[in-house]
Write an enzyme that holds these catalytic residues in place. Structure first.
Site, short mmCIF file in Angstrom:
data_model
loop_
_atom_site.label_atom_id
_atom_site.label_comp_id
_atom_site.label_asym_id
_atom_site.label_seq_id
_atom_site.Cartn_x
_atom_site.Cartn_y
_atom_site.Cartn_z
NE ARG A 1 -17.77 32.89 -14.64
CZ ARG A 1 -17.62 33.88 -13.76
NH1 ARG A 1 -18.70 34.43 -13.22
NH2 ARG A 1 -16.43 34.32 -13.45
CE LYS B 1 -1.94 28.47 -4.72
NZ LYS B 1 -1.81 29.91 -4.92
CG HIS C 1 1.80 24.14 -7.94
ND1 HIS C 1 0.93 25.13 -7.54
CD2 HIS C 1 2.98 24.75 -8.21
CE1 HIS C 1 1.55 26.28 -7.58
NE2 HIS C 1 2.79 26.09 -7.98
CD GLU D 1 4.61 34.48 -7.91
OE1 GLU D 1 4.15 33.96 -8.94
OE2 GLU D 1 3.89 34.96 -7.01
CG ASP E 1 -2.15 33.29 -4.05
OD1 ASP E 1 -2.98 32.41 -4.35
OD2 ASP E 1 -1.28 33.71 -4.84
CG HIS F 1 2.55 27.39 -2.52
ND1 HIS F 1 1.85 26.25 -2.86
CD2 HIS F 1 2.30 28.29 -3.49
CE1 HIS F 1 1.21 26.47 -3.99
NE2 HIS F 1 1.46 27.69 -4.39
CE LYS G 1 1.11 37.38 -7.39
NZ LYS G 1 1.77 36.39 -8.28
#
Length: 598
Positions: free
Chosen positions: A61, A225, A255, A293, A312, A317, A415
């Site tokens: 975009r 995903k 991944h 993370e 997520d 994963h 996170k």
């Protein structure tokens, strides 16, 4: 006619090089494209693994020109490439770049895209092979597919030449091929296996699921995903994609499955006789799968706030890592059989009790990440006021097969945790209590026997028999053995064992034997996106998730999300820089266990 050694994956003398192809990257201006996809494409080119006839057309975009896209790609490559920068390679890649601006729902975008693909089709020979990469939210996948058909760029799919029944989820399955159970019942050690000598079964499986050669169609689709938002939306997406692309031409990318350590997990287990016999509930107490993370949501806040950690990461994963860890020996290490083995695990997986007792969630608050003060999730730009989105999720699962009966799997992700790490830890059972007591008592008995015989000096004990000395061990500091497969940051394997400390009274302490792949094998490991992009271009499909796997994952996640949606309390807040909410600790303490500290 002799085989082309550059594209025959069974010939290992040269690395395979894909045939000419045109890659269309939707979401080319997004964070994922800048950080991962564009640098990986450059690295493939730098390693000599891209075909000479290759083009990349970005769709986004941002109102960019082709020159703007080239500059932005150069910036992304300079920041994220893992191989050295070479001007000649960059110039070759830049010449293959093009850009189309606009909204993916706008039909005029596809008219412009059609025109942008015309030049490389004639100059680079890419007309017959197009790969559409959807680095977009799953809510627009169906829109893109419909526009690709309307514009004549792809589809519709034809299944007229397919053989075998169509499963309820739209997945083709060869007749006689092992079918995973829909629940834990009836799934045993042999689930998903086939006799290695059954060549007819192999041929049937590969006819439907695809082989390791690139010959399954002119157009392919890569979907990032998460694949959907729940089971219903995943099934709707699968149906929409199936109307345009054949099952073997849809690649649901994860991944983590491209990491060499995941491939190596199978080799570690099945190529070493010391591990495979122990890979079961008889010896393994529990399994912990962690993806942590140390960063916040960053520029993904607007998107992340609509999905959270469970959708997520946990849905894809971590459940994929669970499937690879718990699968049965697939009989043959070929794509169809590996996939069937993973499907069997996910079909047999279930929550380890009621949702209230088997899952925990949290949301990071303000705190310290190292020596840096950081804000809480609700203070992040782009996060809705009063958001109840989870940034931490943990769950306890069971796999209802004979091999894993009684062994729980604990999964967690979050996170702003203590450090960045992804690992699979198989924690072994403690030494049997009776044997442990006998060993510890044995030393005391041996010492008393020596003193009673007037032998007090070490030299005096040499002639004493083992029974008199006792094999006494001080086990007070010894913990359970653990085999840890580490995916990031340093891919490798560690083994935690107990050893006697020299010059002590037989004290046993835990010691870690560490093998880092990069050091041990002297090989620079390719990035996961490099491997997966190369697989897509080659048409290889050993690790991508199937529609059935996605649906079985959502079956589990929907139970968790439904439970959380019914709660009137927000996620528990945990300070940034810590290891998550106290509710996650209680999840294991109820079973008398503790989370590992990675």
């Amino acid at each position: 006619m002799s085989l082309n050694r550059l594209i025959d994956l069974s010939d290992r003398r040269l690395p395979p090089v894909p045939p000419p192809c045109a890659l269309v990257l939707f979401g080319a201006t997004g964070d994922l494209s800048r950080r991962k996809i564009l640098p990986a494409i450059y690295d493939l080119a730098n390693r000599g693994w891209l075909p000479g006839g290759f083009s990349l057309t970005g769709v986004g975009r941002s109102p960019w020109s082709r020159e703007d896209f080239i500059r932005q790609t150069h910036t992304a490559v300079a920041a994220g490439a893992r191989t050295p920068f070479r001007q000649r390679v960059w110039e070759q890649m830049a010449a293959a770049l093009n850009y189309v601006t606009g909204d993916v729902a706008d039909p005029s975008v596809y008219v412009s895209l059609h025109q942008a693909l015309t030049r490389p089709a004639s100059e680079r020979g890419t007309a017959q092979r197009r790969i559409f990469y959807l680095a977009l939210p799953p809510g627009v996948f169906a829109t893109v597919c419909a526009q690709l058909v309307a514009s004549g760029l792809a589809g519709p799919a034809s299944l007229d030449d397919a053989v075998g029944p169509v499963t309820p989820n739209g997945r083709l399955r060869p007749s006689g091929f092992p079918k995973p159970a829909q629940n834990g019942a009836g799934v045993g050690n042999g689930a998903g296996t086939a006799a290695s000598g059954d060549s007819k079964l192999v041929d049937e499986a590969e006819a439907i699921y695809g082989t390791e050669t690139a010959a399954s169609g002119d157009s392919k689709l890569v979907a990032e995903k998460p694949f959907g938002r729940d089971l219903t939306s995943a099934q709707g997406l699968d149906q929409a994609l199936g109307e345009v692309f054949r099952p073997g031409d849809v690649f649901r990318i994860d991944h983590y499955l491209g990491r060499e350590t995941v491939h190596g997990m199978l080799a570690l287990r099945f190529a070493n006789q010391i591990f495979e016999p122990l890979w079961c509930s008889q010896f393994i107490d529990h399994v912990q799968i962690t993806m942590s993370e140390d960063i916040g949501v960053g520029s993904r806040a607007n998107y992340y706030d609509t999905i959270g950690a469970t959708r997520d990461v946990l849905q894809n994963h971590l459940l994929q890592l669970l499937a690879f860890t718990a699968l049965e020996g697939p009989g043959q290490f070929r794509p169809a059989f590996l996939r069937a083995a993973k499907e069997a695990v996910l079909a047999a997986a279930r929550l380890g009790g009621s949702p209230a007792k088997s899952c925990a969630r949290g949301q990071y608050g303000a705190g310290w990440q190292g020596n840096l003060a950081v804000r809480g999730y609700r203070e992040e730009p782009g996060v809705a006021t009063g958001s109840v989105t989870d940034t931490y999720a943990a769950t306890k699962l069971e796999v209802a097969v004979d091999r894993w009966r009684g062994t729980p799997f604990y999964l967690r992700t979050g996170k702003r945790l203590g450090r960045r790490v992804t690992e699979v830890a198989l924690v072994f059972k403690q030494v049997a209590s009776g044997l442990r007591s006998a060993l510890e008592a044995g030393f005391e008995a041996g010492a008393e026997a020596g003193a009673g015989a007037g032998l007090t000096e070490p030299a005096d004990l040499v002639g004493l028999g083992a029974a008199d000395l006792g094999a006494g061990l001080d086990m007070s500091a010894a913990g359970p053995n653990a085999l840890v497969i580490r995916l990031q940051p340093d891919q490798g394997v560690t083994l935690r064992i107990g050893l006697q400390v020299p010059q002590t009274t037989n004290q046993v302490r835990p010691v870690t034997v560490d093998l880092t792949y990069g050091h041990a094998l002297s090989e620079a490991l390719p990035d996961a996106y490099e491997q997966l992009l190369l697989d897509v271009m080659l048409g290889a499909d050993p690790l991508f998730a199937s529609a059935f796997e996605a649906e079985q994952s959502w079956r589990l996640i929907d139970q968790i999300e439904t439970y959380w949606a019914g709660l009137k309390t927000p996620p528990e807040v945990y300070p940034a820089g810590t290891w998550g909410p106290s509710g996650a600790d209680q999840l294991l303490r109820r079973d008398g266990r503790e989370w590992r500290r990675p």
